[in-house]
Design a protein around this motif. Structure first.
Motif, PDB file in Angstrom:
ATOM      1  N   ILE A   1      -3.336 -14.268  17.209  1.00 16.85           N
ATOM      2  CA  ILE A   1      -3.375 -15.274  16.014  1.00 16.85           C
ATOM      3  C   ILE A   1      -1.907 -15.201  15.361  1.00 16.85           C
ATOM      4  O   ILE A   1      -1.548 -16.099  14.524  1.00 16.85           O
ATOM      5  CB  ILE A   1      -4.500 -14.879  15.239  1.00 16.85           C
ATOM      6  CG1 ILE A   1      -4.969 -15.997  14.115  1.00 16.85           C
ATOM      7  CG2 ILE A   1      -4.367 -13.595  14.327  1.00 16.85           C
ATOM      8  CD1 ILE A   1      -6.325 -15.807  13.491  1.00 16.85           C
ATOM      9  N   ALA A   2      -1.237 -13.968  15.366  1.00 14.48           N
ATOM     10  CA  ALA A   2      -0.108 -13.902  14.636  1.00 14.48           C
ATOM     11  C   ALA A   2       0.859 -14.595  15.452  1.00 14.48           C
ATOM     12  O   ALA A   2       2.056 -15.055  14.736  1.00 14.48           O
ATOM     13  CB  ALA A   2       0.243 -12.286  14.822  1.00 14.48           C
ATOM     14  N   ASP A   3       0.804 -15.097  16.778  1.00 18.84           N
ATOM     15  CA  ASP A   3       1.760 -15.935  17.301  1.00 18.84           C
ATOM     16  C   ASP A   3       1.950 -17.299  16.886  1.00 18.84           C
ATOM     17  O   ASP A   3       2.807 -17.916  16.844  1.00 18.84           O
ATOM     18  CB  ASP A   3       1.412 -16.075  18.835  1.00 18.84           C
ATOM     19  CG  ASP A   3       1.657 -14.714  19.577  1.00 18.84           C
ATOM     20  OD1 ASP A   3       2.297 -13.836  19.006  1.00 18.84           O
ATOM     21  OD2 ASP A   3       1.077 -14.664  20.579  1.00 18.84           O
ATOM     22  N   ASP A   4       0.753 -17.664  16.172  1.00 17.03           N
ATOM     23  CA  ASP A   4       0.656 -19.146  15.730  1.00 17.03           C
ATOM     24  C   ASP A   4       0.438 -19.127  14.225  1.00 17.03           C
ATOM     25  O   ASP A   4       0.119 -20.329  13.776  1.00 17.03           O
ATOM     26  CB  ASP A   4      -0.706 -19.801  16.515  1.00 17.03           C
ATOM     27  CG  ASP A   4      -0.385 -19.901  17.883  1.00 17.03           C
ATOM     28  OD1 ASP A   4       0.713 -20.147  18.412  1.00 17.03           O
ATOM     29  OD2 ASP A   4      -1.193 -19.802  18.507  1.00 17.03           O
ATOM     30  N   ASN A   5       0.608 -18.114  13.424  1.00 26.66           N
ATOM     31  CA  ASN A   5       0.249 -18.001  12.163  1.00 26.66           C
ATOM     32  C   ASN A   5       0.949 -17.013  11.354  1.00 26.66           C
ATOM     33  O   ASN A   5       1.490 -16.218  11.969  1.00 26.66           O
ATOM     34  CB  ASN A   5      -1.318 -17.506  11.999  1.00 26.66           C
ATOM     35  CG  ASN A   5      -2.166 -18.797  12.479  1.00 26.66           C
ATOM     36  OD1 ASN A   5      -2.704 -19.622  11.696  1.00 26.66           O
ATOM     37  ND2 ASN A   5      -2.609 -18.359  13.688  1.00 26.66           N
TER      38      ASN A   5
ATOM     39  N   THR B   1      -4.476 -22.530  13.549  1.00 30.92           N
ATOM     40  CA  THR B   1      -3.086 -22.263  13.820  1.00 30.92           C
ATOM     41  C   THR B   1      -2.122 -22.899  12.518  1.00 30.92           C
ATOM     42  O   THR B   1      -2.801 -23.638  11.760  1.00 30.92           O
ATOM     43  CB  THR B   1      -2.610 -23.302  15.044  1.00 30.92           C
ATOM     44  OG1 THR B   1      -3.097 -24.683  14.642  1.00 30.92           O
ATOM     45  CG2 THR B   1      -3.182 -22.978  16.410  1.00 30.92           C
ATOM     46  N   HIS B   2      -0.818 -22.588  12.495  1.00 29.64           N
ATOM     47  CA  HIS B   2      -0.072 -23.126  11.064  1.00 29.64           C
ATOM     48  C   HIS B   2      -0.736 -22.778   9.640  1.00 29.64           C
ATOM     49  O   HIS B   2      -0.907 -23.425   8.948  1.00 29.64           O
ATOM     50  CB  HIS B   2       0.111 -24.398  11.229  1.00 29.64           C
ATOM     51  CG  HIS B   2       0.802 -24.974  12.472  1.00 29.64           C
ATOM     52  ND1 HIS B   2       1.649 -24.345  13.281  1.00 29.64           N
ATOM     53  CD2 HIS B   2       0.199 -25.579  13.681  1.00 29.64           C
ATOM     54  CE1 HIS B   2       2.311 -24.953  14.345  1.00 29.64           C
ATOM     55  NE2 HIS B   2       1.200 -25.580  14.579  1.00 29.64           N
ATOM     56  N   SER B   3      -1.470 -21.609   9.831  1.00 30.65           N
ATOM     57  CA  SER B   3      -1.997 -20.923   8.554  1.00 30.65           C
ATOM     58  C   SER B   3      -1.615 -19.815   8.252  1.00 30.65           C
ATOM     59  O   SER B   3      -0.901 -18.720   8.722  1.00 30.65           O
ATOM     60  CB  SER B   3      -3.579 -20.836   8.880  1.00 30.65           C
ATOM     61  OG  SER B   3      -4.111 -22.154   9.168  1.00 30.65           O
ATOM     62  N   ARG B   4      -2.064 -19.328   6.897  1.00 32.62           N
ATOM     63  CA  ARG B   4      -1.689 -17.918   6.501  1.00 32.62           C
ATOM     64  C   ARG B   4      -3.087 -17.186   6.700  1.00 32.62           C
ATOM     65  O   ARG B   4      -4.193 -17.599   6.073  1.00 32.62           O
ATOM     66  CB  ARG B   4      -1.541 -17.923   5.092  1.00 32.62           C
ATOM     67  CG  ARG B   4      -0.089 -18.356   4.810  1.00 32.62           C
ATOM     68  CD  ARG B   4       0.300 -18.046   3.502  1.00 32.62           C
ATOM     69  NE  ARG B   4       1.798 -18.497   3.283  1.00 32.62           N
ATOM     70  CZ  ARG B   4       2.211 -19.299   2.032  1.00 32.62           C
ATOM     71  NH1 ARG B   4       1.445 -19.179   1.042  1.00 32.62           N
ATOM     72  NH2 ARG B   4       3.402 -19.435   2.029  1.00 32.62           N
ATOM     73  N   VAL B   5      -2.962 -16.011   7.578  1.00 34.19           N
ATOM     74  CA  VAL B   5      -4.285 -15.494   7.848  1.00 34.19           C
ATOM     75  C   VAL B   5      -4.167 -14.108   7.471  1.00 34.19           C
ATOM     76  O   VAL B   5      -3.257 -13.337   7.593  1.00 34.19           O
ATOM     77  CB  VAL B   5      -4.649 -15.390   9.497  1.00 34.19           C
ATOM     78  CG1 VAL B   5      -5.804 -14.584   9.831  1.00 34.19           C
ATOM     79  CG2 VAL B   5      -4.556 -16.812   9.935  1.00 34.19           C
TER      80      VAL B   5
END
Length: 139
Positions: free
Chosen positions: A85-89, A16-20
């Motif tokens: 994953i796009a919801d949190d990053n 979370t709170h990352s660049r993926v």
């Protein structure tokens, strides 16, 4: 950063709170796509979803795959995982434009995506520099 099936691993870890960044990820029916990849027809490869599989890779290495992997992998909905994953990053997909393993794919709805036009699945040759430049724009 996750490449190919590594993109699924990143999504399952769900930071979370990352660049993926997901590079050349399988999107649609991951299991069906994976067992249809050309590597399984390479000499030395054995596909046995009920036992132990051996995948002869293009770089000469061998990957062994257990039946436990196949059981879990059959239920993976990669597109849904990428959307989650796009919801949190800050998440983006970079496709290989000439992907000889997975072919042409579309990003799940709402995901930022890009493509390296002439790139093979491994982003080899000149495509590697283009990939690195594209990654730099995201990070």
């Amino acid at each position: 950063i996750g490449h190919s099936q590594g993109a699924i691993i990143v999504a399952l870890a769900h930071p979370t709170h990352s660049r993926v960044l997901l590079l050349a990820p399988p999107v649609d029916s991951s299991f069906e796509s994976f067992i249809a990849t050309p590597g399984w027809s390479r000499p030395g490869s054995v596909l046995d979803v009920a036992g132990k599989s051996r995948l002869a890779r293009s770089d000469g290495s061998i990957t062994e795959v257990s039946s436990d992997f196949w059981e879990e992998f059959k239920d993976v909905d990669a597109g849904r995982l990428y959307q989650q994953i796009a919801d949190d990053n800050e998440a983006a997909i970079i496709f290989a434009g000439a992907d000889q393993v997975l072919g042409h794919q579309e990003a799940p709805q709402g995901l930022v995506n890009n493509s390296v036009p002439e790139a093979d699945h491994d982003f080899s040759g000149a495509a590697r520099t283009v990939l690195l430049n594209t990654i730099q724009r995201y990070i």
